[in-house]
Write a protein that holds these residues in place. Sequence first.
Motif, PDB file in Angstrom:
ATOM      1  N   UNK A  46       7.384   3.746  -6.806  1.00 34.50           N
ATOM      2  CA  UNK A  46       7.196   3.920  -5.374  1.00 34.50           C
ATOM      3  C   UNK A  46       7.962   2.852  -4.590  1.00 34.50           C
ATOM      4  N   UNK A  47       8.596   3.264  -3.495  1.00 32.40           N
ATOM      5  CA  UNK A  47       9.372   2.332  -2.667  1.00 32.40           C
ATOM      6  C   UNK A  47       8.443   1.334  -1.990  1.00 32.40           C
ATOM      7  N   UNK A  48       8.762   0.072  -2.166  1.00 29.75           N
ATOM      8  CA  UNK A  48       7.977  -0.991  -1.552  1.00 29.75           C
ATOM      9  C   UNK A  48       8.898  -2.007  -0.887  1.00 29.75           C
ATOM     10  N   UNK A  49       8.298  -2.857  -0.073  1.00 27.84           N
ATOM     11  CA  UNK A  49       9.039  -3.897   0.629  1.00 27.84           C
ATOM     12  C   UNK A  49       8.961  -5.210  -0.135  1.00 27.84           C
ATOM     13  N   UNK A  50      10.128  -5.786  -0.422  1.00 31.98           N
ATOM     14  CA  UNK A  50      10.189  -7.036  -1.159  1.00 31.98           C
ATOM     15  C   UNK A  50      10.568  -8.209  -0.273  1.00 31.98           C
ATOM     16  N   UNK A  51      11.060  -9.254  -0.886  1.00 39.11           N
ATOM     17  CA  UNK A  51      11.453 -10.460  -0.155  1.00 39.11           C
ATOM     18  C   UNK A  51      12.560 -10.141   0.839  1.00 39.11           C
ATOM     19  N   UNK A  52      12.408 -10.667   2.069  1.00 37.16           N
ATOM     20  CA  UNK A  52      13.397 -10.428   3.106  1.00 37.16           C
ATOM     21  C   UNK A  52      13.428  -8.995   3.576  1.00 37.16           C
ATOM     22  N   UNK A  53      12.341  -8.255   3.335  1.00 36.01           N
ATOM     23  CA  UNK A  53      12.196  -6.842   3.697  1.00 36.01           C
ATOM     24  C   UNK A  53      13.199  -5.938   2.984  1.00 36.01           C
ATOM     25  N   UNK A  54      13.718  -6.428   1.858  1.00 31.41           N
ATOM     26  CA  UNK A  54      14.549  -5.573   1.017  1.00 31.41           C
ATOM     27  C   UNK A  54      13.622  -4.590   0.302  1.00 31.41           C
ATOM     28  N   UNK A  55      14.160  -3.471  -0.131  1.00 34.48           N
ATOM     29  CA  UNK A  55      13.340  -2.465  -0.792  1.00 34.48           C
ATOM     30  C   UNK A  55      13.547  -2.484  -2.305  1.00 34.48           C
ATOM     31  N   UNK A 118       3.934  -3.988   0.419  1.00 29.29           N
ATOM     32  CA  UNK A 118       3.486  -2.804   1.143  1.00 29.29           C
ATOM     33  C   UNK A 118       4.490  -1.660   0.993  1.00 29.29           C
ATOM     34  N   UNK A 119       4.040  -0.462   1.317  1.00 35.15           N
ATOM     35  CA  UNK A 119       4.910   0.700   1.301  1.00 35.15           C
ATOM     36  C   UNK A 119       6.015   0.538   2.333  1.00 35.15           C
ATOM     37  N   UNK A 120       7.151   1.159   2.092  1.00 37.95           N
ATOM     38  CA  UNK A 120       8.295   1.046   3.004  1.00 37.95           C
ATOM     39  C   UNK A 120       7.975   1.583   4.397  1.00 37.95           C
ATOM     40  N   UNK A 121       7.000   2.492   4.486  1.00 39.74           N
ATOM     41  CA  UNK A 121       6.684   3.093   5.778  1.00 39.74           C
ATOM     42  C   UNK A 121       5.397   2.553   6.410  1.00 39.74           C
ATOM     43  N   UNK A 122       4.894   1.434   5.906  1.00 44.98           N
ATOM     44  CA  UNK A 122       3.739   0.790   6.538  1.00 44.98           C
ATOM     45  C   UNK A 122       4.239  -0.198   7.606  1.00 44.98           C
ATOM     46  N   UNK A 123       4.808   0.370   8.638  1.00 45.66           N
ATOM     47  CA  UNK A 123       5.485  -0.428   9.663  1.00 45.66           C
ATOM     48  C   UNK A 123       4.556  -1.414  10.373  1.00 45.66           C
TER      49      UNK A 123
END
Length: 197
Positions: A46-55, A118-123
């Motif tokens: 599942x796509x998630x947000x990593x360091x520096x908001x990289x995916x 967090x998920x990529x779309x949990x803005x």
Amino acid sequence: MIYRRYLKRLLDFVLSFIGIVVLSPVFLILIICIKLDSNGRVFFKQRRIGKGKSEFYILKFRTMKIDTPKDTPTHLLKDPKSHITRVGKLLRKTSLDELPQIINILKGEMSVIGPRPCLWNQYDLIAERDKYGANDIYPGLTGWAQINGRDELPIETKAKLDGEYVNRASFFFDIKVFFLTVVSVLKSDGVKEGSSN
């Protein structure tokens, strides 16, 4: 700080490598159980947000049926429990579904301790974490917010706790979070169906 810049990543690598070797029999047993219980792949990406908001793609043992909508936080599903497999219920309750993230740690995408990715779309959560610098460090297998409410926390509180971790991160604080996580998992504190974590 030397620990944050160098030692933390070194420890993450060593611990994840040891973890994969030691837990390989557990991995094998869980893989067999998942395959016998339901159709579909063993691992869930599942796509998630990593360091520096990289995916990046987080790895988990699959706990849900293959027809479950993707990229939707479990708590937003109409009837979350109906999508979870029999083995999946046990994996989620014991947090064993998170074990494959040891591979993410080994690859340098995650840390043992840090904010949960967090998920990529949990803005909304991403924006809140920006306020505290929590998007600027590696996400973790477990974290300060996880042992202080976990799934039950509102987004604002979760992000604030993640920011508190950013400010307090140290070798001894990470040890504290790690052992409190073990206690939390054994007690199943703060776990409810519908978690996106």
